[in-house]
Design a protein around this motif. Sequence first.
Motif, PDB file in Angstrom:
ATOM      1  N   GLU A   6       0.959  -1.489   0.094  1.00  0.00           N
ATOM      2  CA  GLU A   6       0.193  -0.119   0.163  1.00  0.00           C
ATOM      3  C   GLU A   6       0.939   1.097  -0.256  1.00  0.00           C
ATOM      4  OE1 GLU A   6      -3.980   0.163   2.338  1.00  0.00           O
ATOM      5  OE2 GLU A   6      -1.774   1.585   3.465  1.00  0.00           O
ATOM      6  N   ALA A   7       2.351   1.106   0.832  1.00  0.00           N
ATOM      7  CA  ALA A   7       2.901   2.982   0.779  1.00  0.00           C
ATOM      8  C   ALA A   7       3.581   2.529  -0.142  1.00  0.00           C
ATOM      9  CB  ALA A   7       4.327   1.735   1.650  1.00  0.00           C
ATOM     10  N   ASN A   8       3.961   1.477  -0.976  1.00  0.00           N
ATOM     11  CA  ASN A   8       4.633   1.567  -2.359  1.00  0.00           C
ATOM     12  C   ASN A   8       3.772   2.265  -3.602  1.00  0.00           C
ATOM     13  OD1 ASN A   8       6.597   0.393  -2.144  1.00  0.00           O
ATOM     14  ND2 ASN A   8       6.801  -1.605  -2.583  1.00  0.00           N
ATOM     15  N   LYS A   9       2.196   2.012  -3.269  1.00  0.00           N
ATOM     16  CA  LYS A   9       1.358   2.430  -4.328  1.00  0.00           C
ATOM     17  C   LYS A   9       0.856   4.187  -3.922  1.00  0.00           C
ATOM     18  CE  LYS A   9      -3.195   1.470  -2.982  1.00  0.00           C
ATOM     19  NZ  LYS A   9      -5.027   1.360  -3.059  1.00  0.00           N
ATOM     20  N   TYR A  10       0.598   4.279  -3.199  1.00  0.00           N
ATOM     21  CA  TYR A  10       0.229   5.733  -2.414  1.00  0.00           C
ATOM     22  C   TYR A  10       2.264   6.433  -2.532  1.00  0.00           C
ATOM     23  CZ  TYR A  10      -4.474   4.818  -0.557  1.00  0.00           C
ATOM     24  OH  TYR A  10      -5.596   4.375  -0.528  1.00  0.00           O
ATOM     25  N   PHE A  11       2.625   6.325  -2.577  1.00  0.00           N
ATOM     26  CA  PHE A  11       4.164   7.124  -2.873  1.00  0.00           C
ATOM     27  C   PHE A  11       4.312   7.148  -4.172  1.00  0.00           C
ATOM     28  CE2 PHE A  11       6.182   6.254   1.337  1.00  0.00           C
ATOM     29  CZ  PHE A  11       5.742   7.267   2.125  1.00  0.00           C
ATOM     30  N   PHE A  12       3.788   6.074  -5.587  1.00  0.00           N
ATOM     31  CA  PHE A  12       3.963   6.191  -6.569  1.00  0.00           C
ATOM     32  C   PHE A  12       3.024   7.347  -7.123  1.00  0.00           C
ATOM     33  CE2 PHE A  12       3.045   4.507 -10.987  1.00  0.00           C
ATOM     34  CZ  PHE A  12       4.389   5.167 -11.282  1.00  0.00           C
ATOM     35  N   ILE A  13       1.557   7.098  -7.095  1.00  0.00           N
ATOM     36  CA  ILE A  13       0.867   8.284  -6.630  1.00  0.00           C
ATOM     37  C   ILE A  13       0.759   9.504  -6.997  1.00  0.00           C
ATOM     38  CG2 ILE A  13      -1.097   9.084  -6.483  1.00  0.00           C
ATOM     39  CD1 ILE A  13      -2.653   6.436  -5.829  1.00  0.00           C
ATOM     40  N   GLU A  14       1.550   9.909  -5.332  1.00  0.00           N
ATOM     41  CA  GLU A  14       2.452  11.458  -4.321  1.00  0.00           C
ATOM     42  C   GLU A  14       3.461  11.897  -5.639  1.00  0.00           C
ATOM     43  OE1 GLU A  14       4.618  13.243  -1.660  1.00  0.00           O
ATOM     44  OE2 GLU A  14       5.112  11.529  -2.063  1.00  0.00           O
ATOM     45  N   SER A  15       4.015  10.943  -5.531  1.00  0.00           N
ATOM     46  CA  SER A  15       5.394  11.393  -7.037  1.00  0.00           C
ATOM     47  C   SER A  15       4.775  11.507  -8.565  1.00  0.00           C
ATOM     48  CB  SER A  15       6.517  10.313  -6.974  1.00  0.00           C
ATOM     49  OG  SER A  15       7.057   9.881  -5.714  1.00  0.00           O
ATOM     50  N   SER A  16       3.451  10.750  -8.633  1.00  0.00           N
ATOM     51  CA  SER A  16       3.270  11.444 -10.011  1.00  0.00           C
ATOM     52  C   SER A  16       2.641  12.457 -10.173  1.00  0.00           C
ATOM     53  CB  SER A  16       2.454  10.494 -10.466  1.00  0.00           C
ATOM     54  OG  SER A  16       3.344   8.843 -10.764  1.00  0.00           O
ATOM     55  N   ILE A  17       2.140  12.774  -9.251  1.00  0.00           N
ATOM     56  CA  ILE A  17       2.046  14.079  -9.153  1.00  0.00           C
ATOM     57  C   ILE A  17       2.078  15.082  -9.184  1.00  0.00           C
ATOM     58  CG2 ILE A  17      -0.317  15.580  -7.867  1.00  0.00           C
ATOM     59  CD1 ILE A  17      -1.650  13.078  -6.428  1.00  0.00           C
ATOM     60  N   ALA A  18       3.180  14.919  -8.148  1.00  0.00           N
ATOM     61  CA  ALA A  18       4.449  15.816  -7.791  1.00  0.00           C
ATOM     62  C   ALA A  18       5.420  16.369  -8.586  1.00  0.00           C
ATOM     63  CB  ALA A  18       5.495  15.329  -6.562  1.00  0.00           C
ATOM     64  N   LEU A  19       5.212  15.109  -9.835  1.00  0.00           N
ATOM     65  CA  LEU A  19       6.394  15.626 -10.917  1.00  0.00           C
ATOM     66  C   LEU A  19       5.727  16.165 -11.830  1.00  0.00           C
ATOM     67  CD1 LEU A  19       8.723  12.150 -11.208  1.00  0.00           C
ATOM     68  CD2 LEU A  19       8.948  14.507 -10.444  1.00  0.00           C
ATOM     69  N   PHE A  20       4.343  15.871 -12.113  1.00  0.00           N
ATOM     70  CA  PHE A  20       3.356  16.164 -13.120  1.00  0.00           C
ATOM     71  C   PHE A  20       3.055  18.344 -12.879  1.00  0.00           C
ATOM     72  CE2 PHE A  20      -0.947  17.635 -13.912  1.00  0.00           C
ATOM     73  CZ  PHE A  20      -0.791  17.971 -15.723  1.00  0.00           C
ATOM     74  N   VAL A  21       2.982  18.324 -12.056  1.00  0.00           N
ATOM     75  CA  VAL A  21       3.320  19.881 -11.021  1.00  0.00           C
ATOM     76  C   VAL A  21       5.168  19.756 -11.555  1.00  0.00           C
ATOM     77  CG1 VAL A  21       3.301  21.622 -10.069  1.00  0.00           C
ATOM     78  CG2 VAL A  21       1.467  19.635  -9.025  1.00  0.00           C
ATOM     79  N   SER A  22       5.576  19.703 -11.419  1.00  0.00           N
ATOM     80  CA  SER A  22       7.329  19.752 -11.854  1.00  0.00           C
ATOM     81  C   SER A  22       6.932  20.037 -13.515  1.00  0.00           C
ATOM     82  CB  SER A  22       7.748  19.212 -11.824  1.00  0.00           C
ATOM     83  OG  SER A  22       8.314  18.319 -11.642  1.00  0.00           O
ATOM     84  N   PHE A  23       6.604  19.463 -13.997  1.00  0.00           N
ATOM     85  CA  PHE A  23       7.017  19.287 -15.984  1.00  0.00           C
ATOM     86  C   PHE A  23       5.806  20.685 -15.501  1.00  0.00           C
ATOM     87  CE2 PHE A  23       4.411  17.936 -19.763  1.00  0.00           C
ATOM     88  CZ  PHE A  23       5.474  18.182 -19.919  1.00  0.00           C
ATOM     89  N   LEU A  24       4.817  20.647 -15.475  1.00  0.00           N
ATOM     90  CA  LEU A  24       3.668  21.870 -15.839  1.00  0.00           C
ATOM     91  C   LEU A  24       4.756  23.331 -15.581  1.00  0.00           C
ATOM     92  CD1 LEU A  24       0.231  21.248 -14.563  1.00  0.00           C
ATOM     93  CD2 LEU A  24       1.170  21.102 -16.884  1.00  0.00           C
ATOM     94  N   ILE A  25       5.560  23.378 -14.900  1.00  0.00           N
ATOM     95  CA  ILE A  25       6.525  24.981 -14.129  1.00  0.00           C
ATOM     96  C   ILE A  25       7.676  25.056 -15.197  1.00  0.00           C
ATOM     97  CG2 ILE A  25       7.855  25.784 -12.675  1.00  0.00           C
ATOM     98  CD1 ILE A  25       5.575  24.965 -10.753  1.00  0.00           C
ATOM     99  N   ASN A  26       8.389  23.808 -15.401  1.00  0.00           N
ATOM    100  CA  ASN A  26       9.292  23.271 -16.967  1.00  0.00           C
ATOM    101  C   ASN A  26       8.550  23.777 -17.811  1.00  0.00           C
ATOM    102  OD1 ASN A  26      11.702  22.768 -15.264  1.00  0.00           O
ATOM    103  ND2 ASN A  26      10.375  20.948 -14.907  1.00  0.00           N
ATOM    104  N   VAL A  27       7.307  23.866 -18.442  1.00  0.00           N
ATOM    105  CA  VAL A  27       6.752  24.012 -19.596  1.00  0.00           C
ATOM    106  C   VAL A  27       6.222  25.398 -19.506  1.00  0.00           C
ATOM    107  CG1 VAL A  27       4.572  23.119 -21.414  1.00  0.00           C
ATOM    108  CG2 VAL A  27       5.659  21.490 -20.065  1.00  0.00           C
ATOM    109  N   PHE A  28       5.844  26.123 -18.288  1.00  0.00           N
ATOM    110  CA  PHE A  28       5.703  27.338 -18.928  1.00  0.00           C
ATOM    111  C   PHE A  28       6.943  27.974 -19.025  1.00  0.00           C
ATOM    112  CE2 PHE A  28       2.436  27.229 -14.806  1.00  0.00           C
ATOM    113  CZ  PHE A  28       1.260  26.555 -15.954  1.00  0.00           C
ATOM    114  N   VAL A  29       8.060  27.260 -18.472  1.00  0.00           N
ATOM    115  CA  VAL A  29       9.169  28.386 -18.890  1.00  0.00           C
ATOM    116  C   VAL A  29      10.007  28.527 -20.159  1.00  0.00           C
ATOM    117  CG1 VAL A  29      11.912  28.699 -17.900  1.00  0.00           C
ATOM    118  CG2 VAL A  29      10.271  28.443 -15.861  1.00  0.00           C
ATOM    119  N   VAL A  30       9.806  26.903 -21.015  1.00  0.00           N
ATOM    120  CA  VAL A  30       9.685  26.389 -21.523  1.00  0.00           C
ATOM    121  C   VAL A  30       9.537  27.792 -23.368  1.00  0.00           C
ATOM    122  CG1 VAL A  30      10.233  25.254 -23.512  1.00  0.00           C
ATOM    123  CG2 VAL A  30      11.110  24.293 -21.665  1.00  0.00           C
ATOM    124  N   ALA A  31       8.096  27.709 -22.804  1.00  0.00           N
ATOM    125  CA  ALA A  31       6.947  28.008 -23.821  1.00  0.00           C
ATOM    126  C   ALA A  31       7.052  29.141 -23.827  1.00  0.00           C
ATOM    127  CB  ALA A  31       5.649  27.931 -23.152  1.00  0.00           C
TER     128      ALA A  31
END
Length: 546
Positions: free
Chosen positions: A277-302
């Motif tokens: 269960e911990a592995n599952k939730y940590f993966f979901i949380e990491s996915s959300i966090a890196l999605f946010v970081s990806f959007l911020i990086n996209v803002f700068v590139v764009a």
Amino acid sequence: MERSRLKDEGPPGDGAYSSVSSPSTPSEQDNRFSTYYEEKVPIPEDANQMFSFRKLWAFTGPGFLMSIAYLDPGNIESDLQSGAKAGFKLLWILLVATIIGLLLQRLAARLGVVTGMHLAEVCNRQYSTVPRIILWFMVELAIIGSDMQEVIGCAIALNLLSVGRIPLWGGVLITITDTFVFLFLDKYGLRKLEAFFAFLIAVMAISFGYEYVLVKPDQGELLKGMFVPYCSGCGPVQLEQAVGIVGAVIMPHNIYLHSALVKSRDVDRKNKREVKEANKYFFIESSIALFVSFLINVFVVAVFAEAFYNRTNDDVLQQCNQTGSHFNYSKLFPSNGTLEVDIYKGGVVLGCFFGPAALYIWAIGILAAGQSSTMTGTYSGQFVMEGFLNLRWSRFARVLLTRSIAIAPTLLVAIFQDVQHLTGMNDFLNVLQSMQLPFALIPILTFTSVSTIMNDFANGLIWKVFGGVLTLVVCAINMYFVVVYVTNLDNTALYVVASLLSVAYLLFVGYLVWHCLVSLGLSCLDFRSSVRHSELEEEEETDAAS
């Protein structure tokens, strides 16, 4: 055979899923050390639910701290250069690099959850003394390089916010206060500290998001660049920039950091269901966090792709001269030259084209990036030193040491050179961190594939093959980045020195690869003394022999 220090906590199949035990417990710590060792966030019980937002909230934190490494000043500079030099054409590279980063962070989190130890601690127990010391030294180089980028980013942000009134060397000295800010916040508790990091990420999202809305990039070109792998008309400059994106996004010390951060949650490692269960939730949380970081990086590139792709220095100089004389524009953008931007010039150019507010908000975003990554870098240094060397330094001593090492060379450049040399250090530091990547990727793949360490959670065949290929590709890309950088220096003496160092470097990487291949079952060599078995298996082998 050398007996392992890694001990199973019970027989297989009887609820024991921790092959290793943490060398100390929270009760054995004192208040000089990180709250990540002093606190355990409790996990609420929601029986018979496949998914629970309450549990996801309890596991939320480590992934967002990890994601800050994807938003440090070095990454921001790579983003803006990508947009200015290649437009939207390399966004798909950024997307792929972020996905690769997520998969590698998944391995790091699983190691910490299943074993109760972070990567540096496992390396300490699995490698012999000399390789372990070399590995520690190389990871420390990556941490120091990252810290220097953060010092540079903070100094430039302060210079921009003061419209040049705070000199770069003054901004470097001001970053010493990061030490006291970190120590002040750390003592107030784990969840409050995580909330502060979330606030800094929000500041970056709002700052760079404001620039994105202001510039209004072409959404069609953006989507095409993100999801269609193409780069028509790209040359060596764009290719080098593509390699630089991968090198800036995937950082070696972040693997060590994430494997330690997940230990802050109260998970019973003897209970397979809780571990899964911990592995599952940590993966979901990491996915959300890196999605946010990806959007911020996209803002700068764009922003820089829309506003400054295919522009020349003359275009920028003409516009800047109409807005005032806060900066020495003719020195920053020499006439008839190709437009070269970095985090300093980027802020100046935004101010020229979109008004002073764009410059100040850009600087605030860079300052938030530098401050947040400084603190997570401090945690990385602490975990690595304690794990590899079993040294328990106080928070103050650890922060003061890394900050001093990072500030000394940066301050010298800031005093005796100009901003072009200071921001130019980022290229060298990206190369330095690229060279350290094998010393995180190879160990994490190795140890998550060893069943005596991971038990039922060891990598399967698909993950072993995929992880091996992925690690090889990432390391090859970053080695290319190193070769391109050294070649551009055009110095024979440096070629000779680099050749000698390369031999030693490749020998050590070869040792780690050999260790990895044995753990993956791809070598017939007897390596059992290095890939150590648990005491339980050794006892079973002794009984069988008798």
